[in-house]
Design a protein around this motif. Structure first.
Motif, PDB file in Angstrom:
ATOM      1  N   ALA A 168       0.876  -1.069  -0.169  1.00 19.21           N
ATOM      2  CA  ALA A 168      -0.115   0.080   0.030  1.00 19.21           C
ATOM      3  C   ALA A 168       1.067   1.228  -0.039  1.00 19.21           C
ATOM      4  N   HIS A 169       0.308   2.338  -0.322  1.00 10.54           N
ATOM      5  CA  HIS A 169       1.081   3.550  -0.608  1.00 10.54           C
ATOM      6  C   HIS A 169       0.388   4.840   0.291  1.00 10.54           C
ATOM      7  N   ALA A 170       1.087   5.462   1.176  1.00 12.53           N
ATOM      8  CA  ALA A 170       0.733   6.565   1.963  1.00 12.53           C
ATOM      9  C   ALA A 170       1.324   7.818   1.447  1.00 12.53           C
ATOM     10  N   LEU A 171       0.232   8.725   1.338  1.00 13.65           N
ATOM     11  CA  LEU A 171       0.739  10.079   0.900  1.00 13.65           C
ATOM     12  C   LEU A 171       1.130  10.862   2.418  1.00 13.65           C
ATOM     13  N   PHE A 172       2.241  11.523   2.673  1.00 15.40           N
ATOM     14  CA  PHE A 172       2.721  12.104   3.795  1.00 15.40           C
ATOM     15  C   PHE A 172       2.850  13.544   3.311  1.00 15.40           C
ATOM     16  N   LEU A 185       6.787   0.435   8.703  1.00 17.14           N
ATOM     17  CA  LEU A 185       5.536  -0.174   8.466  1.00 17.14           C
ATOM     18  C   LEU A 185       5.699  -0.600   6.942  1.00 17.14           C
ATOM     19  N   GLN A 186       4.662  -1.472   6.673  1.00 16.96           N
ATOM     20  CA  GLN A 186       4.675  -2.116   5.189  1.00 16.96           C
ATOM     21  C   GLN A 186       3.647  -1.120   4.370  1.00 16.96           C
ATOM     22  N   TYR A 187       4.250  -0.052   4.256  1.00 19.80           N
ATOM     23  CA  TYR A 187       3.720   1.038   3.400  1.00 19.80           C
ATOM     24  C   TYR A 187       4.693   1.769   2.592  1.00 19.80           C
ATOM     25  N   GLU A 188       4.565   2.001   1.188  1.00 24.12           N
ATOM     26  CA  GLU A 188       5.530   2.877   0.693  1.00 24.12           C
ATOM     27  C   GLU A 188       5.241   4.341   0.804  1.00 24.12           C
ATOM     28  N   PRO A 230       4.702   1.997  16.231  1.00 22.53           N
ATOM     29  CA  PRO A 230       4.686   1.242  14.931  1.00 22.53           C
ATOM     30  C   PRO A 230       3.182   0.659  14.770  1.00 22.53           C
ATOM     31  N   ALA A 231       2.943  -0.194  15.918  1.00 22.01           N
ATOM     32  CA  ALA A 231       1.772  -0.953  15.977  1.00 22.01           C
ATOM     33  C   ALA A 231       0.480  -0.107  15.901  1.00 22.01           C
ATOM     34  N   GLU A 232       0.694   0.969  16.386  1.00 22.20           N
ATOM     35  CA  GLU A 232      -0.538   1.932  16.286  1.00 22.20           C
ATOM     36  C   GLU A 232      -0.927   2.540  14.931  1.00 22.20           C
ATOM     37  N   ARG A 278      -4.200   1.822  12.747  1.00 17.39           N
ATOM     38  CA  ARG A 278      -4.918   2.861  12.141  1.00 17.39           C
ATOM     39  C   ARG A 278      -5.014   3.294  10.895  1.00 17.39           C
ATOM     40  N   LEU A 279      -4.123   2.964  10.238  1.00 17.33           N
ATOM     41  CA  LEU A 279      -3.917   2.945   8.592  1.00 17.33           C
ATOM     42  C   LEU A 279      -4.757   1.618   8.275  1.00 17.33           C
TER      43      LEU A 279
END
Length: 214
Positions: free
Chosen positions: A2-6, A21-24, A99-101, A105-106
């Motif tokens: 998954a991709h997250a825009l920051f 996290l397992q996000y790009e 990180p777990a939170e 949440r994501l």
């Protein structure tokens, strides 16, 4: 992945925990820049640790433009009194979260917005939205026609008997005869059009087969 825009103001860097996290992560400096990258993201994170007014504006702009993309706000505990429904965010997370939170949440934000799609050949089915398209054109299907097409597309190349189709599409409690399967297949072929109707072929004395290459 998954991709997250920051959305992070210049001079700030994303929290170190995000790298675990397992996000790009796609980092941008403001809401306007985020809009140009919105199509590549599964979720948007807006950093409000430093500039509350700018973060609120980014949240409002992104919420209005993102459609089904959830917006998560990163905020310091001292700034919580400024947070209100006007921000338009889907959820918030406090600075220093583990990180777990972040992961939880994501995951919860993204899951309801994911659409289950099924595609084969020119046919694409969105199971969550109950829509089907052929060659990019939306089909106007009844509920039963949709379920029948979905079952056929999910089993490409297999010969499916009329009895099997009745059981899986109409259900065990259906007391009508197998003739109703033929009627619905005929209607379905008509809606697929002459260019695609051959993808549902008749197997004599047995039933039907879906062939996406036809």
């Amino acid at each position: 992945m998954a991709h997250a825009l920051f959305v992070c103001p210049a001079g700030l860097i994303p929290p170190e925990n995000l790298a675990l996290l397992q996000y790009e992560l796609i980092a941008v400096a403001n809401g306007a820049e985020a809009l140009n990258n919105l199509e590549f993201a599964d979720a948007v994170i807006v950093d409000a640790r430093a500039e509350l007014d700018a973060a609120r504006t980014s949240c409002q702009v992104l919420t209005a433009a993102s459609g089904d993309k959830p917006v998560l706000l990163l905020i310091g505990p001292e700034s919580l009194p400024a947070l209100s429904p006007e921000w338009g965010v889907d959820d918030f997370i406090l600075e220093g979260a583990r990180p777990a939170e972040w992961e939880a949440r994501l995951r919860l934000l993204i899951a309801p917005h994911e659409h289950e799609t099924l595609s084969s050949g020119a046919i694409e089915i969105d199971e969550s939205a109950y829509t089907a398209a052929v060659g990019g054109e939306q089909l106007d299907l009844t509920y039963t026609e949709f379920e029948l097409l979905k079952f056929l597309v999910a089993h490409p190349g297999l010969v499916l008997s009329r009895e099997e189709l009745l059981k899986n599409v109409w259900g065990y409690d259906y007391y009508g005869g197998t003739r109703t399967v033929d009627v619905h297949v005929r209607r379905l072929r008509a809606k697929l059009g002459t260019e695609h109707d051959q993808c549902i072929s008749t197997v004599r004395n047995v039933g039907y087969r879906f062939d996406p290459r036809a």
